[in-house]
Design a protein around this motif. Structure first.
Motif, mmCIF file in Angstrom:
data_model
loop_
_atom_site.group_PDB
_atom_site.id
_atom_site.type_symbol
_atom_site.label_atom_id
_atom_site.label_comp_id
_atom_site.label_asym_id
_atom_site.label_seq_id
_atom_site.Cartn_x
_atom_site.Cartn_y
_atom_site.Cartn_z
ATOM 1 N N PRO A 1 0.819 -1.222 0.000
ATOM 2 C CA PRO A 1 0.000 0.000 0.000
ATOM 3 C C PRO A 1 0.849 1.267 0.000
ATOM 4 N N ARG B 1 1.321 5.399 0.690
ATOM 5 C CA ARG B 1 0.868 6.331 1.716
ATOM 6 C C ARG B 1 -0.141 7.300 1.111
ATOM 7 N N THR B 2 -0.829 8.031 1.959
ATOM 8 C CA THR B 2 -1.981 8.806 1.495
ATOM 9 C C THR B 2 -1.624 10.151 0.872
ATOM 10 N N PRO C 1 -0.667 9.793 -3.762
ATOM 11 C CA PRO C 1 -1.003 8.469 -4.294
ATOM 12 C C PRO C 1 -0.557 8.251 -5.731
ATOM 13 N N ASN D 1 -3.774 0.053 -2.528
ATOM 14 C CA ASN D 1 -4.707 0.891 -1.761
ATOM 15 C C ASN D 1 -4.918 2.243 -2.426
ATOM 16 N N VAL D 2 -5.103 2.202 -3.746
ATOM 17 C CA VAL D 2 -5.399 3.417 -4.502
ATOM 18 C C VAL D 2 -6.644 3.167 -5.349
ATOM 19 N N SER D 3 -7.258 4.239 -5.828
ATOM 20 C CA SER D 3 -8.413 4.086 -6.700
ATOM 21 C C SER D 3 -7.960 3.576 -8.064
ATOM 22 N N THR E 1 -6.611 6.428 -10.143
ATOM 23 C CA THR E 1 -5.206 6.761 -9.879
ATOM 24 C C THR E 1 -4.282 5.754 -10.538
#
Length: 239
Positions: free
Chosen positions: A12, A14-15, A18, A52-54, A57
């Protein structure tokens, strides 16, 4: 692709950034040989979940890498995103500029690598390896020994990651992948020397032989000698 190395790079993001970190993860997988030329990236839905991204993205990141010449998308039953057979040549930063920019970063990278990879060789030799693990390590060694100059860095990275995989530690493998990316930026700034490649191949063979025979002390020593040679070259050109 091998499951452990695959999981180490497709972890994943980080936020904060992205898109940028998704590009970084995909490039890491390609440049370290986790996904080789002609091979398919994981399916979009699966890859987006793992990073853990759309999916938007992820598609933007894949589009950026397509424009940069690293991947291509194919349609149809056997479609998907594939790594190009011919990858862009690395952009070489002039050695003097890189040395100025690095500061203490060179010693930091070399010390971290030495700690991680000598420990990885020792831990791999201490484990009871399956036939599949032994065959994979030998295959990585053989492919690296037969590599052309253009493919050498990628297959060398893949061999070192294969050794880290054999420790059974996902955390160590992730750290090794990260430091290898730092190291490759440094190595790309200096020339590939045929005599050094020959010497490295001999050292690789000694490391693998020690791991496969379960000789942890010899595996650690052989890896230390190998890393010392690389460090000496880097310091000669960059320090």
């Amino acid at each position: 692709m091998v499951a452990q190395a695959d999981a180490a790079v497709f972890r994943p993001v980080r936020t904060g950034n992205p898109f940028e970190e998704t590009v970084e993860r995909l490039l890491q997988a390609i440049k370290l040989g986790v996904v080789g030329p002609g091979e398919r990236l994981p399916a979009e839905r699966d890859l987006a979940a793992r990073l853990n991204v759309s999916r938007v993205t992820l598609r933007e990141a894949i589009h950026a890498l397509t424009e940069a010449g690293y991947v291509e998308s194919r349609r149809g039953r056997y479609g998907g995103t594939f790594v190009n057979e011919q990858l862009p040549a690395p952009r070489r930063t002039p050695a003097r500029k890189l040395a100025r920019d690095l500061g203490a970063g060179l010693d930091d990278a070399l010390i971290l690598r030495a700690v991680l990879e000598t420990g990885a060789a020792e831990a791999a030799a201490d484990r009871r390896l399956s036939r599949a693990e032994r065959d994979h390590l030998q295959r990585c060694l053989d492919e690296n020994a037969a590599a052309s100059l253009a493919d050498y860095r990628r297959l060398d990275s893949r061999l070192h990651l294969a050794i880290a995989e054999l420790t059974g530690s996902p955390s160590l493998l992730s750290c090794t992948a990260d430091v290898r990316m730092r190291l490759n930026e440094l190595l790309d700034a200096i020339p590939l020397l045929e005599r050094n490649i020959e010497h490295s191949n001999d050292q690789h063979a000694a490391i693998v032989a020690a791991i496969l025979s379960g000789d942890a002390a010899s595996a650690r020593q052989a890896m230390q000698e190998h890393l010392s040679g690389t460090a000496a070259l880097l310091r000669a050109f960059l320090a």
